[in-house]
Design a protein around this motif. Sequence first.
Motif, PDB file in Angstrom:
ATOM      1  N   HIS A 144       0.867  -1.168   0.000  1.00 51.81           N
ATOM      2  CA  HIS A 144       0.000   0.000   0.000  1.00 51.81           C
ATOM      3  C   HIS A 144       0.909   1.225   0.000  1.00 51.81           C
ATOM      4  O   HIS A 144       2.128   1.096   0.072  1.00 51.81           O
ATOM      5  N   CYS A 179      -4.660   5.794  -0.084  1.00 53.48           N
ATOM      6  CA  CYS A 179      -3.733   4.740  -0.466  1.00 53.48           C
ATOM      7  C   CYS A 179      -3.364   5.057  -1.906  1.00 53.48           C
ATOM      8  O   CYS A 179      -4.233   5.236  -2.750  1.00 53.48           O
ATOM      9  N   GLU A 181      -1.268   3.235  -3.921  1.00 54.70           N
ATOM     10  CA  GLU A 181      -0.679   2.102  -4.643  1.00 54.70           C
ATOM     11  C   GLU A 181      -1.811   1.118  -4.879  1.00 54.70           C
ATOM     12  O   GLU A 181      -2.470   0.710  -3.917  1.00 54.70           O
ATOM     13  N   TYR A 182      -2.021   0.750  -6.137  1.00 51.05           N
ATOM     14  CA  TYR A 182      -3.138  -0.141  -6.435  1.00 51.05           C
ATOM     15  C   TYR A 182      -2.968  -1.449  -5.673  1.00 51.05           C
ATOM     16  O   TYR A 182      -1.968  -2.150  -5.831  1.00 51.05           O
ATOM     17  N   CYS A 183      -3.950  -1.766  -4.827  1.00 50.82           N
ATOM     18  CA  CYS A 183      -3.764  -2.895  -3.914  1.00 50.82           C
ATOM     19  C   CYS A 183      -4.930  -3.873  -3.955  1.00 50.82           C
ATOM     20  O   CYS A 183      -5.102  -4.669  -3.045  1.00 50.82           O
ATOM     21  N   HIS A 187      -9.169  -0.834  -3.598  1.00 53.32           N
ATOM     22  CA  HIS A 187      -8.099   0.153  -3.417  1.00 53.32           C
ATOM     23  C   HIS A 187      -8.645   1.572  -3.313  1.00 53.32           C
ATOM     24  O   HIS A 187      -8.225   2.348  -2.450  1.00 53.32           O
ATOM     25  N   MET A 190      -9.731   2.814   0.021  1.00 51.62           N
ATOM     26  CA  MET A 190      -8.779   2.821   1.126  1.00 51.62           C
ATOM     27  C   MET A 190      -8.348   4.264   1.404  1.00 51.62           C
ATOM     28  O   MET A 190      -7.198   4.636   1.196  1.00 51.62           O
TER      29      MET A 190
HETATM   30 CU1  CUA Z   1      -4.080  -0.038  -0.271  1.00 54.56          CU
HETATM   31 CU2  CUA Z   1      -4.286   0.784  -2.490  1.00 54.56          CU
END
Ligand code: CUA
Length: 360
Positions: A144, A179, A181-183, A187, A190
């Motif tokens: 993340h 967030c 960062e693609y998670c 995502h 987040m």
């Molecule tokens: Cu955690 Cu995107």
Amino acid sequence: MPPGVPLFPERASTVAGQVDALYAFLVAVSVFFSLLIAGLIVYFAVKFRRRTDDQMGEPITGALSLEIIWTIIPFLITMVMFVWGVRVYFTLYTPPEQALEINVLGRQWMWEFRHGTGQREINQLHVPVGSPVKLLMASQDVIHSLFVPAFRVKADVVPGTYRTLWFEVSKPGEYHLFCAEYCGTQHSGMIGKVVALEPTQYQAWLSGTLSADGGADESPTAAGEKLFVDLACHTCHRPDRQGIGPMLAGLLGTRVRLRDGSAVVADENYIRESILHPTAKVVAGFEPVMPPYQGRVNELQLLQLIAYIKSLAPQTAAAAVMPPQGQSAVTLPGEIPPGAAAAPPVPAPQLPPAEREGPS
Ligand code: CUA
């Protein structure tokens, strides 16, 4: 751009101005040279165009002074960028020592914040204005990235290691938290907010008994101390230098000599590694006898153990026999009014007295 969306997020931290100034310089240099080059291309295309069908170009043999100039000037400009960038980078990546520490756990798909006093928040972070805040961040699953645009800070949160991020908020308010960062599928959900409060309001918030999701936990330090005993760490890591493991009081941030003759700084990542894979970097003078705790402690417990080890200041080792009354192990830059902490004041961390025999 829809109306009402600002070109820049507001500046709400002490580094925001520095980051923006550097950014403005980079943009200005880029714009200047883009216009210069594009303009010269058009100008030269017109000025040196072929006027008759049989016209030949002049042979060019080189111009040393011109080449020196177009080498030196860009070199100087990029050096300015480099030195300036490094200075801002070091400011961003060196948390002040007295920073208020908050543990952060990222997971699919929420941010969990734990304060030294035990408050736990989800997707919401309360911080004081005007004093540095350091986030010690771990991930429970995938990568993340914590991003607060108004503070101009962002750091990836990577499984298997710790990242730190610090900021000092310059004005009270609520700021977006992302967030970055693609998670995974959620995502985009987040997200959350940072609530920056005046120091007195922050203390009042801290002393409130309820956190965002309804309860205050034990402080990380107290939870870590319990774990330390439950996992029997205290049988080998004794406060009196008699254990078969190194003494841990005052360890954090110091340089440690290893068996192979090299040295490392005992930071959070070193302690994390030494808990999970103790034989990776064994301290000089000790045998690699500690069992690995990989799989036996989770990310949250690791943060708690580290909070406890961090609280073992050198002087408290000597005072282990008689913990001074009311002394809190919670490290806040400002003082906590007595009784303000939600959790009972953690006594100066103490290891069990010597009658608890370790298998030494
Ligand atoms: Cu955690 Cu995107």
